[in-house]
Design a protein around this motif. Sequence first.
Motif, PDB file in Angstrom:
ATOM      1  N   ASP A 474      11.827  -4.880  10.155  1.00  0.00           N
ATOM      2  CA  ASP A 474      12.420  -6.183  10.126  1.00  0.00           C
ATOM      3  C   ASP A 474      13.831  -5.973   9.668  1.00  0.00           C
ATOM      4  O   ASP A 474      14.325  -5.209   8.731  1.00  0.00           O
ATOM      5  CB  ASP A 474      11.960  -6.782   8.636  1.00  0.00           C
ATOM      6  CG  ASP A 474      12.364  -7.963   7.948  1.00  0.00           C
ATOM      7  OD1 ASP A 474      12.575  -8.937   8.813  1.00  0.00           O
ATOM      8  OD2 ASP A 474      13.064  -7.896   6.878  1.00  0.00           O
ATOM      9  N   ALA A 481      16.625  -0.951   0.428  1.00  0.00           N
ATOM     10  CA  ALA A 481      16.435   0.002  -0.517  1.00  0.00           C
ATOM     11  C   ALA A 481      15.462   0.975  -0.191  1.00  0.00           C
ATOM     12  O   ALA A 481      14.759   1.010   0.987  1.00  0.00           O
ATOM     13  CB  ALA A 481      15.565  -1.030  -1.505  1.00  0.00           C
ATOM     14  N   ARG A 482      15.335   2.062  -0.880  1.00  0.00           N
ATOM     15  CA  ARG A 482      14.806   3.198  -0.720  1.00  0.00           C
ATOM     16  C   ARG A 482      13.305   2.943  -0.990  1.00  0.00           C
ATOM     17  O   ARG A 482      12.194   3.693  -0.481  1.00  0.00           O
ATOM     18  CB  ARG A 482      15.412   4.476  -1.227  1.00  0.00           C
ATOM     19  CG  ARG A 482      14.732   5.730  -0.890  1.00  0.00           C
ATOM     20  CD  ARG A 482      15.249   6.984  -1.464  1.00  0.00           C
ATOM     21  NE  ARG A 482      14.150   8.075  -1.350  1.00  0.00           N
ATOM     22  CZ  ARG A 482      13.719   8.554  -0.166  1.00  0.00           C
ATOM     23  NH1 ARG A 482      14.348   8.165   1.035  1.00  0.00           N
ATOM     24  NH2 ARG A 482      12.804   9.431  -0.162  1.00  0.00           N
ATOM     25  N   ASP A 483      13.092   2.182  -2.160  1.00  0.00           N
ATOM     26  CA  ASP A 483      11.733   2.041  -2.693  1.00  0.00           C
ATOM     27  C   ASP A 483      11.115   1.129  -1.857  1.00  0.00           C
ATOM     28  O   ASP A 483      11.093  -0.073  -2.063  1.00  0.00           O
ATOM     29  CB  ASP A 483      11.866   1.609  -4.098  1.00  0.00           C
ATOM     30  CG  ASP A 483      10.639   1.670  -4.999  1.00  0.00           C
ATOM     31  OD1 ASP A 483       9.658   1.654  -4.108  1.00  0.00           O
ATOM     32  OD2 ASP A 483      10.346   1.408  -6.106  1.00  0.00           O
ATOM     33  N   THR A 486       9.236  -2.136  -3.530  1.00  0.00           N
ATOM     34  CA  THR A 486       9.823  -3.300  -3.722  1.00  0.00           C
ATOM     35  C   THR A 486       9.625  -4.543  -3.111  1.00  0.00           C
ATOM     36  O   THR A 486       9.175  -5.679  -3.545  1.00  0.00           O
ATOM     37  CB  THR A 486      11.418  -3.236  -3.970  1.00  0.00           C
ATOM     38  OG1 THR A 486      11.818  -2.682  -2.580  1.00  0.00           O
ATOM     39  CG2 THR A 486      11.945  -2.483  -5.175  1.00  0.00           C
ATOM     40  N   CYS A 487       8.957  -4.246  -1.911  1.00  0.00           N
ATOM     41  CA  CYS A 487       8.645  -5.584  -1.132  1.00  0.00           C
ATOM     42  C   CYS A 487       7.271  -5.399  -0.675  1.00  0.00           C
ATOM     43  O   CYS A 487       6.901  -6.371  -0.329  1.00  0.00           O
ATOM     44  CB  CYS A 487       9.921  -5.553   0.139  1.00  0.00           C
ATOM     45  SG  CYS A 487      11.698  -5.624  -0.304  1.00  0.00           S
ATOM     46  N   HIS A 488       7.118  -4.125  -0.302  1.00  0.00           N
ATOM     47  CA  HIS A 488       5.581  -4.124   0.126  1.00  0.00           C
ATOM     48  C   HIS A 488       4.453  -3.965  -0.861  1.00  0.00           C
ATOM     49  O   HIS A 488       3.361  -3.990  -0.290  1.00  0.00           O
ATOM     50  CB  HIS A 488       5.787  -2.724   1.234  1.00  0.00           C
ATOM     51  CG  HIS A 488       6.096  -2.928   2.280  1.00  0.00           C
ATOM     52  ND1 HIS A 488       5.832  -3.732   3.335  1.00  0.00           N
ATOM     53  CD2 HIS A 488       7.603  -2.372   2.724  1.00  0.00           C
ATOM     54  CE1 HIS A 488       6.747  -3.847   4.581  1.00  0.00           C
ATOM     55  NE2 HIS A 488       7.577  -3.111   4.185  1.00  0.00           N
TER      56      HIS A 488
HETATM   57  C1  HEC Z   1      13.868  -5.625   1.322  1.00  0.00           C
HETATM   58  C2  HEC Z   1      12.531  -5.599   1.395  1.00  0.00           C
HETATM   59  C3  HEC Z   1      11.781  -4.411   2.257  1.00  0.00           C
HETATM   60  C4  HEC Z   1      11.975  -3.216   1.889  1.00  0.00           C
HETATM   61  C5  HEC Z   1      12.721  -2.416   0.955  1.00  0.00           C
HETATM   62  C6  HEC Z   1      11.117  -2.320   2.929  1.00  0.00           C
HETATM   63  N1  HEC Z   1      10.541  -3.282   3.711  1.00  0.00           N
HETATM   64 FE1  HEC Z   1       9.392  -3.023   5.284  1.00  0.00          FE
HETATM   65  N2  HEC Z   1       9.252  -4.738   5.890  1.00  0.00           N
HETATM   66  C7  HEC Z   1      10.020  -5.749   5.032  1.00  0.00           C
HETATM   67  C8  HEC Z   1       9.670  -7.155   5.974  1.00  0.00           C
HETATM   68  C9  HEC Z   1      10.277  -8.612   5.344  1.00  0.00           C
HETATM   69  C10 HEC Z   1       8.820  -6.958   6.941  1.00  0.00           C
HETATM   70  C11 HEC Z   1       8.324  -7.516   7.883  1.00  0.00           C
HETATM   71  C12 HEC Z   1       6.788  -8.068   7.737  1.00  0.00           C
HETATM   72  C13 HEC Z   1       6.086  -8.872   8.556  1.00  0.00           C
HETATM   73  O1  HEC Z   1       6.943  -9.376   9.723  1.00  0.00           O
HETATM   74  O2  HEC Z   1       4.962  -9.013   8.445  1.00  0.00           O
HETATM   75  C14 HEC Z   1       8.591  -5.423   6.960  1.00  0.00           C
HETATM   76  C15 HEC Z   1       7.991  -4.531   7.678  1.00  0.00           C
HETATM   77  C16 HEC Z   1       7.663  -3.388   7.725  1.00  0.00           C
HETATM   78  C17 HEC Z   1       6.701  -2.607   8.566  1.00  0.00           C
HETATM   79  C18 HEC Z   1       6.071  -3.139   9.739  1.00  0.00           C
HETATM   80  C19 HEC Z   1       4.952  -4.129   9.251  1.00  0.00           C
HETATM   81  C20 HEC Z   1       4.102  -3.779   8.244  1.00  0.00           C
HETATM   82  O3  HEC Z   1       3.619  -4.376   7.377  1.00  0.00           O
HETATM   83  O4  HEC Z   1       3.860  -2.577   8.011  1.00  0.00           O
HETATM   84  C21 HEC Z   1       6.816  -1.215   8.354  1.00  0.00           C
HETATM   85  C22 HEC Z   1       6.220  -0.077   8.875  1.00  0.00           C
HETATM   86  C23 HEC Z   1       7.605  -1.077   7.164  1.00  0.00           C
HETATM   87  N3  HEC Z   1       8.254  -2.438   6.974  1.00  0.00           N
HETATM   88  C24 HEC Z   1       7.961  -0.035   6.532  1.00  0.00           C
HETATM   89  C25 HEC Z   1       8.885   0.051   5.498  1.00  0.00           C
HETATM   90  C26 HEC Z   1       9.087   1.317   4.715  1.00  0.00           C
HETATM   91  C27 HEC Z   1       8.577   2.902   5.166  1.00  0.00           C
HETATM   92  C28 HEC Z   1      10.112   1.150   3.656  1.00  0.00           C
HETATM   93  C29 HEC Z   1      10.426   2.143   2.791  1.00  0.00           C
HETATM   94  C30 HEC Z   1      11.488   3.064   3.233  1.00  0.00           C
HETATM   95  C31 HEC Z   1      10.356  -0.176   3.773  1.00  0.00           C
HETATM   96  N4  HEC Z   1       9.440  -0.802   4.880  1.00  0.00           N
HETATM   97  C32 HEC Z   1      11.073  -0.806   2.877  1.00  0.00           C
HETATM   98  C33 HEC Z   1      10.744  -5.962   3.806  1.00  0.00           C
HETATM   99  C34 HEC Z   1      11.160  -4.628   3.462  1.00  0.00           C
END
Ligand code: HEC
Length: 492
Positions: A474, A481-483, A486-488
């Motif tokens: 995305d 953020a590294r954490d 926070t979102c997942h």
């Molecule tokens: C600021 C919020 C945020 C942070 C912090 C974040 N992500 Fe995400 N991530 C998202 C969003 C929004 C999506 C898109 C989800 C979708 O389209 O279903 C996503 C999608 C993903 C996806 C692909 C779809 C899925 O659900 O697996 C992966 C892999 C992923 N992130 C890994 C990570 C990792 C590893 C970290 C930490 C290093 C991280 N993200 C940190 C917001 C974040």
Amino acid sequence: MNSKNATPKYSLFRNWLSLIGLVVTLGSLFSFALLLTFDALSSEASPYLGILTFVVSPMFLVFGMLLIGLGWLMHRRQVHKSLPGSPPPFLQIDFTRARDRRNLAVFFAGGLVFLLFAAMGSYHTYHFAESEMFCGQTCHPPMKPEYTAYTNSPHARVACTACHVGPGPTSFVKAKLNGVNQLQATLRNTYHRPIKTPIEGMRLAQETCEKCHWPKKFVGSLDRTFTRFLSDDDNTPVTTRLSLKVGGGDPTHGPVGGIHWHMNLGNKVEYIATDEKRQVIPWVRLTNTKGEVTEFRTKDFKDDPAKHTIRSMDCMACHNRPAHHFRAPGDAVDLAMSIGKIDPKLKAIKKNAVEVLSQDYATEAEALSKIAASLKTNYVNAANLDASIAAVQQIYRQNIFPEMKASWKVYPDNIGHKNWAGCFRCHDGQHKTADGKSAIGASDCNDCHTVISQVKGSMTDPLEGKRAKFEHPDAASEGTARDCTTCHSVSQ
Ligand code: HEC
Ligand code: HEC
Ligand code: HEC
Ligand code: HEC
Ligand code: HEC
Ligand code: HEC
């Protein structure tokens, strides 16, 4: 009991010796029944238990019966001697006599203890017969190579019987007979040197390997690093890192494809091998999930397939050394050098170590002393030479067995294609359909694995990959953020 002039009656059990014989006889019958029950109840009984059940317990039976007979004979002689004078010294138990009471008590206690020992003995022998110690060490020396290799394998904690004896009544009876045959061959010293491979009538993988390994598992790619050293003065290292496309063979648990595509789940692969070790495979038949059949054969093979044994490919067509991997000297020396057990700074040590390991020796003792002598003359004044010599000797002890003529030379490893034809027995581009148009696929260098990296001149850490930055799927969240949670986090 008997009057003076009556004809003597000899009673079988009227003497202590015969009574002891009776207890031994009963004890052995008891053990026999017990062993038989254990055997029948367990799913993977050892073939060698048959030796105990059908050889050792009957030996005790015979011994007990001999005692009974001997006691009877001695008793008869005594009766004859004592006639016609005094009454025959039959076993007369008089409860009013303290001596008789004591004797009887000792007899019963002794008998009970013996039966208890027989039961405990049977139980322990049963477990012992199942153990890898029994299979691998008691049957020394014929099993030494397989046992040694086994103790260094990923299956070192899996019982021999889990792979070699399957469940079911036919395998039970077959294994029993086999065990007795093997004992005979060991005693008469008529076993094959080396023990033949592959094992005729090896249990099917479905009944052994697949009891622990779920064949439907989708493995994906496996990252493997191969660290090799050249035979030059500098022992130049060459590291190849491959991503092996293991994949899977079951459509419900992942895409079907890759190396585990031929697991006989959907697609069925059958083949004919024309040599004993199954190294020459001139004919292959593929039946795909739709039931379409394709036959491939090499140019020279013109026979009617029906005249040969057609085998189905299973785990062991590729994984034929999961527990007994006899490493080739080159591979073993590379491994020892890569972890520093053999000093890679010794000039041309790769070449010299492989050379000394590849000689023919009559006995292990001779090999070990010649290895030491040869390396000592090659490296006068080298520091820490002893550790390297010990490592080379250890390679010899773990992989080469001159007394049994067992080594990498006679035990093919079918997993790759470097030392033995392995995958290339079929994937050599030479196996074609009748019209000659298409050959068996996957014969390109990147079909089974992709080269991730190759480094010459320095050793690379097998755990260290090429570094690339993770780009967040995305784009808006990239670098936020590294954490991750926070979102997942699932709680949000
Ligand atoms: C600021 C919020 C945020 C942070 C912090 C974040 N992500 Fe995400 N991530 C998202 C969003 C929004 C999506 C898109 C989800 C979708 O389209 O279903 C996503 C999608 C993903 C996806 C692909 C779809 C899925 O659900 O697996 C992966 C892999 C992923 N992130 C890994 C990570 C990792 C590893 C970290 C930490 C290093 C991280 N993200 C940190 C917001 C974040
Ligand atoms: C993980 C399964 C597994 C275990 C555990 C195992 N083996 Fe094997 N063994 C095999 C396979 C596979 C073969 C090769 C069979 C073939 O190619 O037909 C084999 C072959 C052998 C052979 C024939 C010679 C050879 O090397 O091909 C002997 C002898 C043998 N095993 C003894 C033992 C003994 C003794 C033990 C226990 C100390 C043991 N095995 C444990 C799987 C196993
Ligand atoms: C009693 C259970 C059991 C049986 C039977 C068994 N395995 Fe395994 N196998 C294991 C375990 C446990 C491991 C994992 C060992 C580890 O990684 O520490 C393993 C690991 C493996 C590996 C990975 C080895 C590696 O180098 O990482 C292969 C390949 C394999 N087994 C193949 C087989 C084959 C082929 C058979 C049948 C001949 C078989 N196994 C029978 C339990 C079993
Ligand atoms: C066409 C040959 C082939 C067949 C058939 C095959 N394998 Fe494999 N398998 C491989 C190769 C190649 C690898 C990669 C590892 C390696 O090279 O040592 C592998 C890897 C594995 C691993 C290690 C997976 C891991 O995560 O570490 C296991 C376990 C395994 N196989 C079990 C089996 C079992 C069980 C069967 C039978 C149901 C089977 N294989 C059939 C070729 C085969
Ligand atoms: C007995 C013959 C035989 C052996 C041995 C064999 N294969 Fe195959 N393999 C086949 C056949 C047949 C196919 C189907 C090819 C086709 O469709 O053209 C196949 C297909 C494949 C495929 C392609 C699967 C897909 O996704 O379509 C891969 C990858 C593969 N094999 C890897 C291996 C590896 C690695 C080894 C050795 C560990 C090996 N094979 C040993 C017969 C064999
Ligand atoms: C049919 C599948 C298949 C094909 C085609 C194939 N390989 Fe491999 N290769 C393997 C497997 C499986 C291994 C892993 C062996 C192991 O686990 O020890 C391997 C291992 C290797 C290794 C590491 C050897 C070592 O022990 O250091 C190299 C290098 C390699 N392959 C190169 C090639 C090249 C070059 C080609 C093309 C000519 C090729 N391969 C084609 C299946 C294949």
